[in-house]
Design an enzyme around this catalytic site. Structure first.
Site, PDB file in Angstrom:
ATOM      1  N   ASP A  80       0.831  -1.211   0.000  1.00 32.31           N
ATOM      2  CA  ASP A  80       0.000   0.000   0.000  1.00 32.31           C
ATOM      3  C   ASP A  80       0.864   1.259   0.000  1.00 32.31           C
ATOM      4  O   ASP A  80       1.954   1.272   0.582  1.00 32.31           O
ATOM      5  CB  ASP A  80      -0.921  -0.001   1.228  1.00 32.31           C
ATOM      6  CG  ASP A  80      -2.039   1.022   1.088  1.00 32.31           C
ATOM      7  OD1 ASP A  80      -2.307   1.472  -0.042  1.00 32.31           O
ATOM      8  OD2 ASP A  80      -2.632   1.394   2.112  1.00 32.31           O
TER       9      ASP A  80
ATOM     10  N   ASN B 243     -10.100  -3.666  -6.600  1.00 32.69           N
ATOM     11  CA  ASN B 243      -9.208  -2.795  -7.380  1.00 32.69           C
ATOM     12  C   ASN B 243      -9.626  -2.622  -8.839  1.00 32.69           C
ATOM     13  O   ASN B 243      -9.140  -1.721  -9.527  1.00 32.69           O
ATOM     14  CB  ASN B 243      -7.751  -3.295  -7.315  1.00 32.69           C
ATOM     15  CG  ASN B 243      -7.085  -3.034  -5.983  1.00 32.69           C
ATOM     16  OD1 ASN B 243      -6.177  -3.764  -5.576  1.00 32.69           O
ATOM     17  ND2 ASN B 243      -7.520  -1.994  -5.269  1.00 32.69           N
TER      18      ASN B 243
HETATM   19  C1  FPP Z   1      -1.719  -0.214  -3.413  1.00 28.96           C
HETATM   20  O1  FPP Z   1      -1.278   1.122  -3.445  1.00 28.96           O
HETATM   21  C2  FPP Z   1      -1.117  -0.980  -4.508  1.00 28.96           C
HETATM   22  C3  FPP Z   1      -1.806  -1.657  -5.477  1.00 28.96           C
HETATM   23  C4  FPP Z   1      -3.272  -1.709  -5.526  1.00 28.96           C
HETATM   24  C5  FPP Z   1      -1.114  -2.364  -6.580  1.00 28.96           C
HETATM   25  C6  FPP Z   1       0.119  -3.150  -6.206  1.00 28.96           C
HETATM   26  C7  FPP Z   1       0.729  -3.653  -7.455  1.00 28.96           C
HETATM   27  C8  FPP Z   1       2.038  -3.651  -7.750  1.00 28.96           C
HETATM   28  C9  FPP Z   1       3.084  -3.210  -6.817  1.00 28.96           C
HETATM   29  C10 FPP Z   1       2.475  -4.068  -9.125  1.00 28.96           C
HETATM   30  C11 FPP Z   1       2.695  -5.507  -9.411  1.00 28.96           C
HETATM   31  C12 FPP Z   1       2.914  -6.404  -8.286  1.00 28.96           C
HETATM   32  C13 FPP Z   1       3.782  -7.433  -8.244  1.00 28.96           C
HETATM   33  C14 FPP Z   1       3.671  -8.346  -7.078  1.00 28.96           C
HETATM   34  C15 FPP Z   1       4.807  -7.680  -9.255  1.00 28.96           C
HETATM   35  P1  FPP Z   1      -2.331   2.289  -3.695  1.00 28.96           P
HETATM   36  O2  FPP Z   1      -2.383   2.551  -5.145  1.00 28.96           O
HETATM   37  O3  FPP Z   1      -3.651   1.916  -3.082  1.00 28.96           O
HETATM   38  O4  FPP Z   1      -1.669   3.467  -2.925  1.00 28.96           O
HETATM   39  P2  FPP Z   1      -2.385   4.700  -2.219  1.00 28.96           P
HETATM   40  O5  FPP Z   1      -3.128   4.145  -1.026  1.00 28.96           O
HETATM   41  O6  FPP Z   1      -1.252   5.585  -1.838  1.00 28.96           O
HETATM   42  O7  FPP Z   1      -3.300   5.320  -3.253  1.00 28.96           O
END
Ligand code: FPP
Length: 250
Positions: free
Chosen positions: A30, A78
């Site tokens: 996150d 998501n």
């Molecule tokens: C949450 O941060 C993150 C995600 C929903 C996506 C995670 C995906 C990756 C890191 C890419 C691919 C993964 C792998 C395992 C290769 P957010 O966008 O909710 O952050 P925020 O809360 O700051 O908006």
């Protein structure tokens, strides 16, 4: 396994007892969006760095002898994000899996996927199958990537499978135990995580591993996932080791 921090004796590493590490660590990835916003970049830039962070932390977990790592990469909720962001996350997954197919045998890292893979592209599903097949031959750290995963959806899926097994006469409703139910989950055969880390400062479970985290120690840090370093993992492990786990006893 040689572990570089043990040699360097950094402060954080000094607080960790490497002879009693958790067997299984779960992480909610996150803070990618906020990381990008603070730099005036599109959210997708945060996911790109977040994917690199995942690679670094997964390799490090293997190096220090963590047996299981489970990460929440993409939840059932998501899909509500803008199309461009969903596409970027899927293409990062594709890139990661393509690289993993070439390197996992050498690195002895097993990959597993938890969640409903049916809405993924045929290409991504094919890569998932290839990673699963290679993993069958390996023995190293088992890294589970949760994609289109939700804890409640996982329980519904398990309940349906159990009901179906009852219908065809394989089991009876009265046979069901906690152990048997665990066997119907995506995490079948994996011990429950001892430690769940949430970077990004939130204090929520967000529908992650609801059944498996019944007794898991929760650790939240303000560090955003793209900034998360090996030292932050060690801090979380040190905090976990300072806790007194009683499982309802005294
Ligand atoms: C949450 O941060 C993150 C995600 C929903 C996506 C995670 C995906 C990756 C890191 C890419 C691919 C993964 C792998 C395992 C290769 P957010 O966008 O909710 O952050 P925020 O809360 O700051 O908006």
């Amino acid at each position: 396994m040689i572990f570089s921090f043990r040699k360097k004796k950094t402060d954080t590493a000094g607080q960790v007892d490497f002879s009693r590490l958790p067997r299984h660590i779960a992480i909610i990835l996150d803070g990618n969006g906020r990381w990008a916003r603070r730099r005036g970049l599109p959210r997708t830039a945060g996911h790109k760095v977040g994917a690199e962070t995942f690679r670094t932390i997964a390799t490090y977990c293997r190096d220090i002898g963590i047996e299981y790592l489970t990460v929440y990469a993409f939840s059932t909720e998501n899909w509500k994000r803008p199309r461009e962001e969903v596409e970027t996350i899927m293409s990062l997954l594709k890139k990661y899996l393509l690289e993993a197919i070439d390197t996992m045998e050498r690195d002895n890292v097993r990959l597993r996927f938890m969640g409903d893979m049916s809405p993924l592209s045929d290409e991504l599903k094919g890569l998932v199958d290839q990673c699963n097949a290679i993993s069958q031959r390996l023995t190293g750290c088992l890294c589970s990537i949760c994609i289109n995963y939700g804890g409640r959806a996982e329980l519904v899926h398990a309940a349906r499978q159990f009901a179906e097994d009852c219908r065809v006469g394989l089991v009876k409703p009265s046979d069901l135990t906690e152990e048997m139910l665990s066997g119907y989950l995506y995490s079948e055969g994996i011990p429950d995580p001892e430690l769940l880390i949430r970077p990004g400062g939130e204090q929520r479970l967000s529908n992650f591993l609801l059944w498996q985290c019944a007794y898991t120690e929760f650790y939240s840090t303000d560090v955003l996932w793209p900034d998360f370093k090996k030292e932050n993992l060690l801090e979380a492990i040190a905090a976990y080791q300072r806790r007194d786990r009683r499982y309802g006893g005294v």
